[in-house]
Design a protein around this motif. Structure first.
Motif, PDB file in Angstrom:
ATOM      1  N   UNK A 140       0.896  -1.326   0.122  1.00  0.00           N
ATOM      2  CA  UNK A 140       0.029  -0.036   0.046  1.00  0.00           C
ATOM      3  C   UNK A 140       0.724   1.312   0.054  1.00  0.00           C
ATOM      4  N   UNK A 141       0.637   2.321  -0.850  1.00  0.00           N
ATOM      5  CA  UNK A 141       1.185   3.595  -0.948  1.00  0.00           C
ATOM      6  C   UNK A 141       0.416   4.597  -0.926  1.00  0.00           C
ATOM      7  N   UNK A 142       1.031   5.721  -0.264  1.00  0.00           N
ATOM      8  CA  UNK A 142       0.493   6.762  -0.322  1.00  0.00           C
ATOM      9  C   UNK A 142       1.049   7.799  -1.342  1.00  0.00           C
ATOM     10  N   UNK A 143       0.352   8.322  -2.251  1.00  0.00           N
ATOM     11  CA  UNK A 143       0.915   9.179  -3.402  1.00  0.00           C
ATOM     12  C   UNK A 143       0.275  10.639  -3.789  1.00  0.00           C
ATOM     13  N   UNK A 144       0.759  11.666  -4.158  1.00  0.00           N
ATOM     14  CA  UNK A 144       0.171  12.663  -4.244  1.00  0.00           C
ATOM     15  C   UNK A 144       0.177  12.858  -5.918  1.00  0.00           C
ATOM     16  N   UNK A 145      -0.834  13.421  -6.465  1.00  0.00           N
ATOM     17  CA  UNK A 145      -1.031  13.869  -7.935  1.00  0.00           C
ATOM     18  C   UNK A 145      -1.102  15.294  -8.182  1.00  0.00           C
ATOM     19  N   UNK A 146      -0.484  15.768  -8.946  1.00  0.00           N
ATOM     20  CA  UNK A 146      -0.324  17.330  -9.244  1.00  0.00           C
ATOM     21  C   UNK A 146      -0.766  17.332 -10.917  1.00  0.00           C
ATOM     22  N   UNK A 147      -1.926  18.344 -11.092  1.00  0.00           N
ATOM     23  CA  UNK A 147      -2.347  18.612 -12.354  1.00  0.00           C
ATOM     24  C   UNK A 147      -2.570  20.062 -12.508  1.00  0.00           C
ATOM     25  N   UNK A 148      -1.946  20.740 -13.477  1.00  0.00           N
ATOM     26  CA  UNK A 148      -2.314  22.075 -13.890  1.00  0.00           C
ATOM     27  C   UNK A 148      -2.798  22.068 -15.626  1.00  0.00           C
ATOM     28  N   UNK A 149      -4.172  22.246 -15.740  1.00  0.00           N
ATOM     29  CA  UNK A 149      -4.602  22.222 -17.036  1.00  0.00           C
ATOM     30  C   UNK A 149      -4.511  23.264 -18.004  1.00  0.00           C
ATOM     31  N   UNK A 150      -5.186  23.182 -19.194  1.00  0.00           N
ATOM     32  CA  UNK A 150      -4.892  24.153 -20.228  1.00  0.00           C
ATOM     33  C   UNK A 150      -5.721  25.503 -19.601  1.00  0.00           C
ATOM     34  N   UNK A 151      -6.382  25.592 -18.570  1.00  0.00           N
ATOM     35  CA  UNK A 151      -7.022  26.633 -18.240  1.00  0.00           C
ATOM     36  C   UNK A 151      -6.327  27.484 -17.423  1.00  0.00           C
ATOM     37  N   UNK A 152      -5.254  27.105 -16.941  1.00  0.00           N
ATOM     38  CA  UNK A 152      -4.168  27.605 -16.212  1.00  0.00           C
ATOM     39  C   UNK A 152      -4.831  28.617 -15.053  1.00  0.00           C
ATOM     40  N   UNK A 153      -5.868  27.987 -14.425  1.00  0.00           N
ATOM     41  CA  UNK A 153      -6.498  28.508 -13.214  1.00  0.00           C
ATOM     42  C   UNK A 153      -5.989  28.065 -11.834  1.00  0.00           C
ATOM     43  N   UNK A 154      -5.112  27.326 -11.848  1.00  0.00           N
ATOM     44  CA  UNK A 154      -4.728  26.640 -10.686  1.00  0.00           C
ATOM     45  C   UNK A 154      -4.276  25.189 -10.671  1.00  0.00           C
ATOM     46  N   UNK A 155      -3.664  24.712  -9.467  1.00  0.00           N
ATOM     47  CA  UNK A 155      -2.937  23.476  -9.507  1.00  0.00           C
ATOM     48  C   UNK A 155      -3.911  22.596  -8.590  1.00  0.00           C
ATOM     49  N   UNK A 156      -4.246  21.412  -9.041  1.00  0.00           N
ATOM     50  CA  UNK A 156      -5.219  20.651  -8.507  1.00  0.00           C
ATOM     51  C   UNK A 156      -4.147  19.586  -7.841  1.00  0.00           C
ATOM     52  N   UNK A 157      -4.410  19.139  -6.610  1.00  0.00           N
ATOM     53  CA  UNK A 157      -3.548  18.344  -5.814  1.00  0.00           C
ATOM     54  C   UNK A 157      -4.438  17.310  -5.095  1.00  0.00           C
ATOM     55  N   UNK A 158      -3.979  15.965  -5.517  1.00  0.00           N
ATOM     56  CA  UNK A 158      -4.981  14.804  -4.815  1.00  0.00           C
ATOM     57  C   UNK A 158      -4.090  13.861  -3.985  1.00  0.00           C
ATOM     58  N   UNK A 159      -4.538  13.339  -2.719  1.00  0.00           N
ATOM     59  CA  UNK A 159      -3.802  12.385  -2.130  1.00  0.00           C
ATOM     60  C   UNK A 159      -4.599  11.126  -2.263  1.00  0.00           C
ATOM     61  N   UNK A 160      -3.780  10.041  -2.829  1.00  0.00           N
ATOM     62  CA  UNK A 160      -4.290   8.667  -3.159  1.00  0.00           C
ATOM     63  C   UNK A 160      -3.727   7.660  -2.084  1.00  0.00           C
TER      64      UNK A 160
END
Length: 371
Positions: free
Chosen positions: A1-21
């Motif tokens: 089992x692993x805890x990981x973080x995903x970061x995404x900044x899309x083409x809208x350039x409105x911000x950074x989405x961060x998710x803990x999985x």
């Protein structure tokens, strides 16, 4: 089992989405926490200028990249504080970076994501996996979309077709046949979504997006304009295919306009998204498959009520299914995908689907930067 973080900044350039999985073998990825970190206006403008630059000053590029990376680190710190998790507990951060250009076709295919995984690892104290797309590109693929493999892990059903529609800056489809089918998972970009809607709204209304699609709803779809827009060769291309802001942007739109009112253009741009998605589905699925499929919609476009209503009307009898029914908010799927891809990299597992991207075969995606 692993805890990981995903970061995404899309083409809208409105911000950074961060998710803990939480990811583990033989189990669906679980979303534990997520947040959106707003993009400061000066950085947004700097990134926007890079996306449309004819030439680049390398010192300016380095400055913007550093600012972007520090914002990513702030987003990670905020996410970990919100979730009560220590950086030492994170197996890896999956960092997509910010796409500046994506040109997967031609004699010299390439894609460029602004990112600095070395600095991000230094600032966060976490291992970082970055540069996901170029391995697929090197294998002859489009380098996109990469999320369908994640959608497959989350949403595939034993006996029912499911379709996932992501409405980000661009619209893309993931077609998930039932597990009892011999058909492969497929997916591709269908064309522009928020990238044109947001850009046109900002030009004429001074705000970054059309809240709820209210302005579009006040206009009228101009069928002659819609016909001209749909004549772009991209819409008739067969998958695998992907696109980006370097193809669809306001300068692409301008010569196709006549004397339409701004509100009518906004309504027609919404219809362009609807119609291009609908035509792609009609080509990809039989009428029987469409009649029994469930449609899961995600991305920022889920907050555009007008767009969703038009999609529901045009795509019937496809049943719209909420992401929340599967334990995921529609806002965090893309960030989640890159956290999951980072976990796949750590496990030595492939992250692409060749049937989606057109790559020569499955490939382990991303490079690992230790803490």
């Amino acid at each position: 089992m692993s805890l990981v973080v995903g970061l995404m900044s899309g083409t809208s350039l409105d911000g950074i989405d961060a998710a803990l999985l939480r990811c583990q073998a033989d189990s669906r990825p679980q979303l534990l926490e997520a947040l959106g970190f707003d993009m400061p206006a000066p950085l947004r403008q700097s990134l926007w200028s890079l996306c449309h630059a004819e030439g680049i000053d390398f010192a300016e590029l380095a400055r913007i990249e550093t600012q972007f990376c520090r914002l990513q680190a702030q987003a990670v710190a905020a996410l970990l504080a919100k979730s009560g998790v220590n950086a030492t507990d994170i197996a890896a951060i999956g960092s997509h970076g910010q796409t500046i250009e994506h040109r997967p076709d031609g004699n010299f295919p390439w894609t460029c994501q602004l990112d600095n995984p070395n600095l991000l690892a230094e600032l966060t104290g976490c291992p970082v996996v970055g540069d996901f797309r170029r391995r697929d590109l090197a294998a002859g693929g489009q380098g996109a979309p990469l999320a369908p493999a994640f959608h497959n892990a989350l949403f595939r059903h034993d006996t029912q077709w499911r379709v996932l529609l992501n409405l980000g800056g661009f619209a893309n489809l993931t077609l998930l046949p039932p597990h009892n089918s011999a058909l492969p998972v497929t997916g591709f970009d269908t064309g522009p979504a928020n990238v044109l809607l947001d850009g046109w709204h900002a030009r004429h209304r001074g705000e970054n997006f059309d809240s709820g699609g209210q302005w579009a709803a006040s206009g009228r779809v101009d069928n002659n304009l819609l016909k001209r827009l749909l004549e772009d060769p991209f819409f008739d291309r067969s998958p695998p295919k992907s696109t980006g802001r370097e193809h669809f942007h306001l300068d692409w739109l301008q010569p196709r306009l006549a004397d339409e009112t701004p509100a009518d253009v906004q309504a027609t741009l919404s219809e362009l998204t609807v119609e291009s998605v609908a035509r792609a589905l009609e080509q990809a699925l039989t009428s029987e498959q469409r009649a029994t499929a469930g449609l899961i919609v995600c991305g920022g476009g889920v907050h555009n009520g007008y767009l969703l209503r038009r999609l529901e009307q045009r795509l019937a009898p496809l049943e719209l299914m909420p992401c929340e029914a599967f334990g995921w908010s529609p806002d965090w799927l893309e960030a989640g995908a890159f956290g999951w891809l980072a976990w796949r990299r750590l496990e030595g597992l492939s992250g692409n689907l060749p049937e989606v991207t057109g790559a020569a075969g499955p490939r382990i995606l991303g490079a690992l930067y230790h803490r």
